[in-house]
Design an enzyme around this catalytic site. Structure first.
Site: not given
Ligand code: NAD
Ligand code: LMR
Length: 373
Positions: A122, A215, A58, A109, A18-19, A148
């Site tokens: 996390n 990353h 979620d 972030r 749902a995020g 994540s």
């Molecule tokens: P967001 O806050 O919009 O969504 C996160 C979702 O996780 C929320 O819906 C929340 O309710 C849910 N959540 C929290 N704890 C949970 C649990 N225990 N079980 C199930 N769901 C849970 O955040 P986002 O923008 O979608 O980002 C999510 C993650 O991805 C962040 O840690 C972000 O840094 C990471 N990210 C990684 C990359 C990459 O390249 N690997 C890129 C962008 C973001």
């Molecule tokens: C990204 O590269 O966009 C993600 O890892 C989210 C972030 O925190 O920068």
């Protein structure tokens, strides 16, 4: 919900559905996954009977129910279910019989934070999830794609939690940190620069730039020396591009000004990865190739993940996790394209690689130390 006794079924569990990333990625998958399945009358009947199910989980109960209901009105044959802690067995039902677990759950972030600043919050989410995966999933077959942050530390943490519960499992071969967004950015930023600077190129295709390492910040190593279709990139242009890819995430965090980090571009990147793994798991391809942040060493068996690890690990100064091109079959990583390190340009090897390795090693230790608690 379809029965997953059928070997032609693929169940994909999305944790954090749902995020920001979860919703956009689920939309792309619901709209596109079925296109993998051949639909012409000449196909193998087994292929014709394939079906795909997405199980959305979620902790935000109402939001995940709403997302799944909304998506379920889209006219594709991919089926959906919604799970949350409000259901008696929410996470269990989402995970049971699954083939592929995609994890965009966790805190994003805010301006001024590094990805490492997300670790404590996390790590708690990922370690709890790992305990549930260990309890409900078939450790001999599942694949996990972890989005994540911080990926560099959470992959070792998740691997060690799972190995702690299943000491003889080879699960570390099937846990991948998703670094595809760095690759998508490298390609995009080079294409943009080619337009603004009028750089001469050999084809109109989007460039494909390998990005290896980790990353976060300067653990990210974009290999612009491989931009063969742009033979005349200058050293200054390459320097600009490297910096832009390494800080691509910051660019979005800053623009969103407290409203999170990249979601839409990440959803697209994750969608590309999930499509590839789905074709493998449906049996449509015997093997896939791509760059993921993987374990090079099986800690459960105290041996290399595959024979190429013996060559790669010394090349990267003993680092045991790294984003590198790998070949993957249904059993997991079976070959590593370690040659990419040998073919690096001198400036990439001497300035980018050592910095990346020393930071990744520290990030790995953070993840492993947490898993030992
Ligand atoms: P967001 O806050 O919009 O969504 C996160 C979702 O996780 C929320 O819906 C929340 O309710 C849910 N959540 C929290 N704890 C949970 C649990 N225990 N079980 C199930 N769901 C849970 O955040 P986002 O923008 O979608 O980002 C999510 C993650 O991805 C962040 O840690 C972000 O840094 C990471 N990210 C990684 C990359 C990459 O390249 N690997 C890129 C962008 C973001
Ligand atoms: C990204 O590269 O966009 C993600 O890892 C989210 C972030 O925190 O920068």
């Amino acid at each position: 919900m379809p029965s997953f006794v059928d070997s032609n079924a693929l169940k994909i569990s999305i944790i954090g559905a749902a995020g920001g990333i979860g919703q956009a990625m689920c939309l792309l998958l619901k709209a596109q996954l079925h296109t993998l399945i051949p639909n012409d009358a000449n196909s193998d009947p087994k292929e014709m009977n394939m079906h795909i199910h997405m199980a959305l989980y979620d902790v935000n109960n109402d939001a995940v129910r709403g997302v799944a209901t909304d998506l379920s009105h889209i006219d594709t044959p991919v089926t959906l279910s919604s799970h949350s802690p409000n259901d008696a067995e929410g996470l269990r039902d989402c995970l049971i019989d699954t083939d592929l677990i995609v994890v965009p759950a966790g805190f994003p972030r805010k301006p001024g934070m590094t990805r490492d600043d997300l670790f404590i919050k996390n790590a708690e989410i990922i370690s709890g999830l790992a305990d549930n995966i260990a309890a409900y999933c078939d450790m001999s077959k599942i694949f996990i794609l972890l989005i994540s942050n911080p990926v560099n530390s959470l992959i070792p943490l998740m691997g060690q939690r799972l190995v702690h519960h299943h000491p003889s499992s080879d699960i570390e071969r099937r846990i991948m940190g998703v670094t595809k967004l760095d690759i998508v950015r490298a390609s995009t930023f080079l294409h943009q620069l080619s337009i603004t600077d009028g750089i001469e190129k050999r084809t109109n295709n989007m460039p494909e730039i390998p990005v290896i390492g980790g990353h976060s910040g300067d653990t990210i190593i974009p290999l612009f020396s491989r931009a063969k279709i742009y033979p005349k990139l200058s050293r200054a242009q390459i320097k600009y591009l490297i910096h832009r890819v390494q800080t691509g995430g910051d660019e979005v965090v800053k623009a969103k000004n407290g409203q999170g980090s990249a979601t839409l571009s990440m959803a697209l990147a994750a969608h590309k990865v999930v499509m590839k793994f789905s074709s493998l798991l449906l049996g449509l391809r015997k093997s896939i190739h791509g760059i993921y942040y993987v374990s090079l060493w099986s800690h459960s068996k105290n041996q290399p993940i595959c024979s190429d690890s013996n060559i790669l690990i010394p090349l990267i100064d003993g680092c045991k996790y790294f984003a590198i091109p790998v070949y993957i079959n249904k059993q997991g990583t079976y070959a590593i394209e370690y040659q990419i390190i040998e073919k690096m340009a001198d400036f990439e090897r001497s300035s980018l690689l050592p910095n990346s390795i020393s930071k990744i090693k520290a990030n790995i230790e953070t993840g492993l130390a947490y898993s030992r608690q």
